[in-house]
Write a protein that holds these residues in place. Structure first.
Motif, PDB file in Angstrom:
ATOM      1  N   VAL A  66     -63.128 -38.560 -79.719  1.00 33.02           N
ATOM      2  CA  VAL A  66     -62.576 -39.145 -78.292  1.00 33.02           C
ATOM      3  C   VAL A  66     -63.556 -38.558 -77.262  1.00 33.02           C
ATOM      4  O   VAL A  66     -63.823 -37.270 -77.587  1.00 33.02           O
ATOM      5  CB  VAL A  66     -61.112 -38.813 -78.091  1.00 33.02           C
ATOM      6  N   GLU A  67     -64.311 -39.346 -76.378  1.00 29.84           N
ATOM      7  CA  GLU A  67     -65.191 -38.606 -75.594  1.00 29.84           C
ATOM      8  C   GLU A  67     -64.262 -37.555 -74.699  1.00 29.84           C
ATOM      9  O   GLU A  67     -63.373 -37.690 -74.133  1.00 29.84           O
ATOM     10  CB  GLU A  67     -65.776 -39.750 -74.676  1.00 29.84           C
ATOM     11  N   LYS A  68     -65.371 -36.619 -74.221  1.00 31.99           N
ATOM     12  CA  LYS A  68     -64.931 -35.603 -73.437  1.00 31.99           C
ATOM     13  C   LYS A  68     -64.429 -36.141 -72.006  1.00 31.99           C
ATOM     14  O   LYS A  68     -63.384 -35.517 -71.238  1.00 31.99           O
ATOM     15  CB  LYS A  68     -65.993 -34.605 -73.074  1.00 31.99           C
ATOM     16  N   GLU A  69     -65.017 -37.130 -71.640  1.00 36.14           N
ATOM     17  CA  GLU A  69     -64.579 -37.678 -70.250  1.00 36.14           C
ATOM     18  C   GLU A  69     -63.058 -38.262 -70.318  1.00 36.14           C
ATOM     19  O   GLU A  69     -62.281 -38.087 -69.436  1.00 36.14           O
ATOM     20  CB  GLU A  69     -65.430 -38.937 -69.977  1.00 36.14           C
ATOM     21  N   LYS A  70     -63.044 -38.935 -71.540  1.00 37.15           N
ATOM     22  CA  LYS A  70     -61.390 -39.462 -71.639  1.00 37.15           C
ATOM     23  C   LYS A  70     -60.566 -38.123 -71.775  1.00 37.15           C
ATOM     24  O   LYS A  70     -59.334 -38.329 -71.294  1.00 37.15           O
ATOM     25  CB  LYS A  70     -61.358 -40.320 -72.900  1.00 37.15           C
ATOM     26  N   ILE A  71     -60.990 -37.265 -72.368  1.00 35.50           N
ATOM     27  CA  ILE A  71     -59.933 -35.934 -72.599  1.00 35.50           C
ATOM     28  C   ILE A  71     -59.676 -35.293 -71.195  1.00 35.50           C
ATOM     29  O   ILE A  71     -58.457 -35.076 -70.902  1.00 35.50           O
ATOM     30  CB  ILE A  71     -60.841 -34.987 -73.481  1.00 35.50           C
ATOM     31  N   GLY A 158     -57.248 -46.884 -73.586  1.00 38.16           N
ATOM     32  CA  GLY A 158     -57.685 -47.561 -74.982  1.00 38.16           C
ATOM     33  C   GLY A 158     -57.658 -46.585 -76.380  1.00 38.16           C
ATOM     34  O   GLY A 158     -57.888 -47.178 -77.573  1.00 38.16           O
ATOM     35  N   LEU A 159     -56.724 -45.644 -76.173  1.00 38.80           N
ATOM     36  CA  LEU A 159     -56.439 -44.700 -77.230  1.00 38.80           C
ATOM     37  C   LEU A 159     -55.137 -45.026 -77.693  1.00 38.80           C
ATOM     38  O   LEU A 159     -54.315 -45.223 -76.949  1.00 38.80           O
ATOM     39  CB  LEU A 159     -56.843 -43.197 -76.822  1.00 38.80           C
ATOM     40  N   GLY A 160     -54.674 -44.184 -78.986  1.00 37.55           N
ATOM     41  CA  GLY A 160     -53.464 -44.384 -79.423  1.00 37.55           C
ATOM     42  C   GLY A 160     -52.992 -42.707 -79.529  1.00 37.55           C
ATOM     43  O   GLY A 160     -54.005 -42.162 -79.703  1.00 37.55           O
ATOM     44  N   ALA A 161     -51.671 -42.663 -79.397  1.00 38.16           N
ATOM     45  CA  ALA A 161     -51.233 -41.200 -79.592  1.00 38.16           C
ATOM     46  C   ALA A 161     -49.864 -41.312 -79.764  1.00 38.16           C
ATOM     47  O   ALA A 161     -49.062 -42.223 -79.870  1.00 38.16           O
ATOM     48  CB  ALA A 161     -51.331 -40.484 -77.982  1.00 38.16           C
ATOM     49  N   VAL A 162     -49.583 -40.138 -80.466  1.00 41.20           N
ATOM     50  CA  VAL A 162     -48.260 -40.001 -80.686  1.00 41.20           C
ATOM     51  C   VAL A 162     -47.577 -38.523 -80.506  1.00 41.20           C
ATOM     52  O   VAL A 162     -48.294 -37.373 -80.567  1.00 41.20           O
ATOM     53  CB  VAL A 162     -47.763 -40.151 -82.243  1.00 41.20           C
ATOM     54  N   TRP A 163     -46.283 -38.444 -79.916  1.00 41.39           N
ATOM     55  CA  TRP A 163     -45.751 -37.153 -79.616  1.00 41.39           C
ATOM     56  C   TRP A 163     -44.973 -36.505 -81.015  1.00 41.39           C
ATOM     57  O   TRP A 163     -44.325 -36.942 -81.491  1.00 41.39           O
ATOM     58  CB  TRP A 163     -44.545 -37.456 -78.643  1.00 41.39           C
ATOM     59  N   THR A 164     -45.357 -35.303 -81.228  1.00 42.97           N
ATOM     60  CA  THR A 164     -44.677 -34.637 -82.444  1.00 42.97           C
ATOM     61  C   THR A 164     -44.336 -33.405 -81.733  1.00 42.97           C
ATOM     62  O   THR A 164     -45.144 -32.458 -81.178  1.00 42.97           O
ATOM     63  CB  THR A 164     -46.018 -34.138 -83.563  1.00 42.97           C
ATOM     64  N   GLY A 165     -42.893 -33.224 -81.853  1.00 45.84           N
ATOM     65  CA  GLY A 165     -42.364 -32.162 -81.375  1.00 45.84           C
ATOM     66  C   GLY A 165     -42.486 -30.717 -82.215  1.00 45.84           C
ATOM     67  O   GLY A 165     -42.593 -30.749 -83.319  1.00 45.84           O
ATOM     68  N   ALA A 166     -42.242 -29.775 -81.185  1.00 51.09           N
ATOM     69  CA  ALA A 166     -42.230 -28.295 -81.771  1.00 51.09           C
ATOM     70  C   ALA A 166     -41.173 -27.582 -81.544  1.00 51.09           C
ATOM     71  O   ALA A 166     -40.101 -27.328 -82.194  1.00 51.09           O
ATOM     72  CB  ALA A 166     -43.460 -27.790 -81.249  1.00 51.09           C
ATOM     73  N   TYR A 167     -41.005 -27.260 -80.088  1.00 47.50           N
ATOM     74  CA  TYR A 167     -39.629 -26.735 -79.484  1.00 47.50           C
ATOM     75  C   TYR A 167     -38.594 -27.589 -79.424  1.00 47.50           C
ATOM     76  O   TYR A 167     -38.966 -28.666 -79.077  1.00 47.50           O
ATOM     77  CB  TYR A 167     -40.182 -26.142 -77.903  1.00 47.50           C
ATOM     78  N   PRO A 168     -37.457 -27.034 -79.734  1.00 46.51           N
ATOM     79  CA  PRO A 168     -37.143 -25.812 -80.019  1.00 46.51           C
ATOM     80  C   PRO A 168     -36.846 -25.179 -81.472  1.00 46.51           C
ATOM     81  O   PRO A 168     -36.467 -24.323 -81.884  1.00 46.51           O
ATOM     82  CB  PRO A 168     -35.633 -25.822 -79.520  1.00 46.51           C
TER      83      PRO A 168
END
Length: 219
Positions: A66-71, A158-168
């Motif tokens: 993933v490009e730094k610009e998009k980050i 144009g990216l894909g992402a997923v939320w993976t939980g930590a807390y609590p």
């Protein structure tokens, strides 16, 4: 016709031309400009709503970084989220090192997709920036709002992402903190796993009328 009369006639003609042009601008071009503005505004609104409606969790990624610009754009979007009393009690850890991503995949049993992902952003709460007293736990809402912004920005880029939980979940928080050597003031809320999608699942329509109650004036 003498020179003075010619000058008067020329001034009259120029005045008439100016009036005609003014009428045309008022009756033709101005409405067209307004119509274009209205259409552009409508298109922008629809683009935002479509981005929200079509976002879905992506768990499989292409082998490309993933490009730094998009980050940077995703982080800016995340930090545009609202926070209680504008405390902004968050901290973001950006990870693209393969060894660290692999370690994080072991730290959270629900983040095995990190084995293939090129990027993770760990969203943390910063206890040094939280509201004191009874409002302390508002950091959870604040960091969650930032996470949703991040997810929507990823989708828009144009990216894909997923939320993976930590807390609590204390075991996950501790394991993630150990991998990243987080200072004691940082609490990992979640890990957002990000990459270019290698899958294209259909988004779910989650709208349900029965989940709404109305207290509204009669129209």
């Amino acid at each position: 016709m003498n020179l003075q009369n010619k000058s008067v006639v020329l001034n009259v003609v120029l005045a008439i031309v100016a009036v005609v042009l003014g009428v045309r601008l008022a009756s033709g071009e101005a409405p067209a400009a307004k119509s274009a503005d209205a259409e552009q505004s409508s298109n922008a609104e629809q683009a935002v709503l479509d981005n929200i409606a079509t976002r879905t969790s992506i768990r499989d990624y292409e082998a490309r970084p993933v490009e730094k610009e998009k980050i940077g754009k995703m982080l800016r979007a995340a930090m545009a989220a609202p926070t209680a009393m504008n405390k902004q009690p968050w901290h973001f850890v950006v990870v693209d090192q393969r060894s660290v991503l692999d370690a994080l995949s072991e730290a959270n049993p629900y983040a095995k997709m990190l084995k293939k992902a090129p990027l993770a952003i760990v969203v943390c709460g910063d206890t040094e920036k939280m509201i004191e007293g009874g409002g302390r736990d508002f950091w959870i809402q604040d960091a969650s709002a930032a996470t949703e912004n991040l997810l929507l920005a990823a989708h828009a880029l144009g990216l894909g992402a997923v939320w993976t939980g930590a807390y609590p979940a204390e075991d996950r928080c501790k394991a993630i903190s150990n991998v990243l050597s987080l200072s004691d003031n940082l609490i990992p809320l979640n890990m957002v796993v990000i990459g270019y999608p290698a899958e294209h699942p259909q988004p779910k329509d989650k709208f349900k009328e029965e989940n709404i109650s109305y207290y509204v004036d009669e129209q």
